[in-house]
Design an enzyme around this catalytic site. Structure first.
Site, PDB file in Angstrom:
ATOM      1  N   ASP A  37      51.540  45.002  38.440  1.00 15.86           N
ATOM      2  CA  ASP A  37      50.731  44.139  39.310  1.00 15.86           C
ATOM      3  C   ASP A  37      51.353  44.118  40.695  1.00 15.86           C
ATOM      4  O   ASP A  37      52.548  44.407  40.851  1.00 15.86           O
ATOM      5  CB  ASP A  37      50.640  42.710  38.762  1.00 15.86           C
ATOM      6  CG  ASP A  37      49.389  41.987  39.269  1.00 15.86           C
ATOM      7  OD1 ASP A  37      48.387  41.956  38.552  1.00 15.86           O
ATOM      8  OD2 ASP A  37      49.416  41.481  40.414  1.00 15.86           O
ATOM      9  N   ASP A  63      51.793  48.535  44.029  1.00 11.70           N
ATOM     10  CA  ASP A  63      50.428  48.633  44.556  1.00 11.70           C
ATOM     11  C   ASP A  63      49.858  49.957  44.058  1.00 11.70           C
ATOM     12  O   ASP A  63      50.423  51.019  44.337  1.00 11.70           O
ATOM     13  CB  ASP A  63      50.503  48.613  46.090  1.00 11.70           C
ATOM     14  CG  ASP A  63      49.136  48.744  46.750  1.00 11.70           C
ATOM     15  OD1 ASP A  63      48.182  49.206  46.106  1.00 11.70           O
ATOM     16  OD2 ASP A  63      49.048  48.384  47.941  1.00 11.70           O
ATOM     17  N   VAL A  64      48.745  49.905  43.346  1.00  9.32           N
ATOM     18  CA  VAL A  64      48.203  51.139  42.750  1.00  9.32           C
ATOM     19  C   VAL A  64      47.759  52.168  43.789  1.00  9.32           C
ATOM     20  O   VAL A  64      47.598  53.345  43.459  1.00  9.32           O
ATOM     21  CB  VAL A  64      47.018  50.848  41.793  1.00  9.32           C
ATOM     22  CG1 VAL A  64      47.476  50.125  40.550  1.00  9.32           C
ATOM     23  CG2 VAL A  64      45.896  50.093  42.504  1.00  9.32           C
ATOM     24  N   SER A 142      32.742  48.876  36.914  1.00  8.51           N
ATOM     25  CA  SER A 142      31.933  47.647  36.942  1.00  8.51           C
ATOM     26  C   SER A 142      30.482  48.074  36.820  1.00  8.51           C
ATOM     27  O   SER A 142      30.097  49.157  37.271  1.00  8.51           O
ATOM     28  CB  SER A 142      32.132  46.908  38.267  1.00  8.51           C
ATOM     29  OG  SER A 142      31.106  45.943  38.439  1.00  8.51           O
ATOM     30  N   TYR A 155      32.549  47.740  47.313  1.00  7.86           N
ATOM     31  CA  TYR A 155      32.965  47.559  45.909  1.00  7.86           C
ATOM     32  C   TYR A 155      32.100  48.430  44.991  1.00  7.86           C
ATOM     33  O   TYR A 155      32.624  49.131  44.112  1.00  7.86           O
ATOM     34  CB  TYR A 155      32.833  46.075  45.542  1.00  7.86           C
ATOM     35  CG  TYR A 155      33.250  45.715  44.135  1.00  7.86           C
ATOM     36  CD1 TYR A 155      34.588  45.456  43.822  1.00  7.86           C
ATOM     37  CD2 TYR A 155      32.312  45.604  43.104  1.00  7.86           C
ATOM     38  CE1 TYR A 155      34.972  45.107  42.530  1.00  7.86           C
ATOM     39  CE2 TYR A 155      32.683  45.256  41.815  1.00  7.86           C
ATOM     40  CZ  TYR A 155      34.017  45.005  41.535  1.00  7.86           C
ATOM     41  OH  TYR A 155      34.386  44.662  40.253  1.00  7.86           O
ATOM     42  N   LYS A 159      33.380  51.554  42.666  1.00  8.32           N
ATOM     43  CA  LYS A 159      33.219  51.553  41.203  1.00  8.32           C
ATOM     44  C   LYS A 159      32.360  52.729  40.742  1.00  8.32           C
ATOM     45  O   LYS A 159      32.619  53.320  39.682  1.00  8.32           O
ATOM     46  CB  LYS A 159      32.622  50.220  40.741  1.00  8.32           C
ATOM     47  CG  LYS A 159      33.557  49.029  40.927  1.00  8.32           C
ATOM     48  CD  LYS A 159      34.894  49.237  40.235  1.00  8.32           C
ATOM     49  CE  LYS A 159      35.697  47.964  40.057  1.00  8.32           C
ATOM     50  NZ  LYS A 159      37.016  48.199  39.451  1.00  8.32           N
TER      51      LYS A 159
END
Ligand SMILES: NC(=O)c1ccc[n+]([C@@H]2O[C@H](COP(=O)([O-])OP(=O)(O)OC[C@H]3O[C@@H](n4cnc5c(N)ncnc54)[C@H](O)[C@@H]3O)[C@@H](O)[C@H]2O)c1
Length: 248
Positions: A37, A63-64, A142, A155, A159
């Site tokens: 995380d 941080d991904v 999503s 977003y 996704k």
């Protein structure tokens, strides 16, 4: 249950919400779990919850969207437990903005966290998985990547990109034993959804066939299934724990 006791898992964004529930569920089924995380404190809280339940987990802050941070999570796994055999790309953010007001920086961050993050994780995971001839990758997309969300162009695009990545990668690596699938949840009761407007949540709840939002544990159950041998012929699929909101 010990469906997953052969697995060394990495779950991103597992300090809260859906990611925390996924980490808990995978650990409860026997997996060792690296809890990634942005917030080390949040990740450590997840680890504590898992430890209290008798599971094995370790927190690694990162941080991904940062390649060095992604490397650290995989490095921990390889050093202490072995190659990552189960990657869940879950980390995510949301920000509701009318398209006319969307700054380039808003777009870049949304794409970086979801799509670049997913790419970096998959890229790092796939090599060792192919060499071993087995591995599972699950990308948390999503339903808004399938149908679009109001004031969520960035977003929704990110996704949708994760769904495309999932399918293309699945086509490329499934014959080598690596199964790649996606989950496209509908509205789930987490902090992320609380960041959306009250009017959005009220309108959404009223139109759901099931009449209510899902819980993080509902998504975790879908992930545990996809991770398990029960899902051995699932390749490039997008499963929808979504209260009936989207039916494809
Ligand atoms: N809640 C929903 O209704 C819903 C619906 C569909 C999809 N999703 C997706 O599910 C995933 C989890 O969402 P949630 O509702 O649990 O959100 P959440 O906000 O409750 O938790 C997200 C976690 O990800 C972490 N995170 C954010 N950016 C990160 C980064 N760059 N690197 C590492 N960690 C990072 C946060 O610190 C937080 O702990 C997201 O990808 C989200 O888009 C959620």
């Amino acid at each position: 249950m010990s469906r997953l006791n052969e697995h060394c898992a990495i779950v991103t964004g597992a300090g809260a919400g859906i990611g925390r529930a996924i980490a808990q569920r995978l650990a409860s089924e026997g997996a060792k779990v690296v809890v990634n995380d942005l917030s080390l404190q949040a990740a450590e809280e997840t680890v504590a919850v898992i430890a209290r339940a008798g599971g094995q987990a370790h927190a690694v802050r990162g941080d991904v969207s940062d390649q060095a941070d992604v490397e650290r999570a995989f490095g921990f796994c390889e050093k202490h437990w072995g190659n990552c055999s189960l990657l869940v790309n879950n980390a995510g953010i949301v920000q509701q903005t009318r398209f006319a007001d969307m700054e380039v920086a808003d777009w870049d961050r949304m794409i970086a966290v979801h799509l670049r993050g997913c790419f970096l994780g998959c890229r790092r995971a796939v090599g060792p998985m192919r060499e071993r001839g087995s591995g599972v990758i699950i990308n948390i997309a999503s339903q808004l990547g399938q149908i679009g969300g109001v004031e969520l162009v960035h977003y929704s695009a990110a996704k949708a990109g994760m769904i495309g990545l999932t399918k293309a990668l699945a086509r490329e690596v499934s014959s080598e034993g690596v199964r790649v699938n996606a989950v496209a949840p509908g509205p789930i009761n987490t902090e992320l959804v609380m960041a959306l407007s009250d009017s959005w949540r009220a309108a959404k709840a009223s139109e759901l066939p099931l009449g209510r939002f899902g819980e993080p544990e509902d998504v975790a159950a879908t992930v545990a299934f996809l991770a398990s041998e029960d899902a051995r012929i699932y390749v490039g699929q997008v499963l929808g724990p979504n209260s009936g909101d989207v039916m494809l």
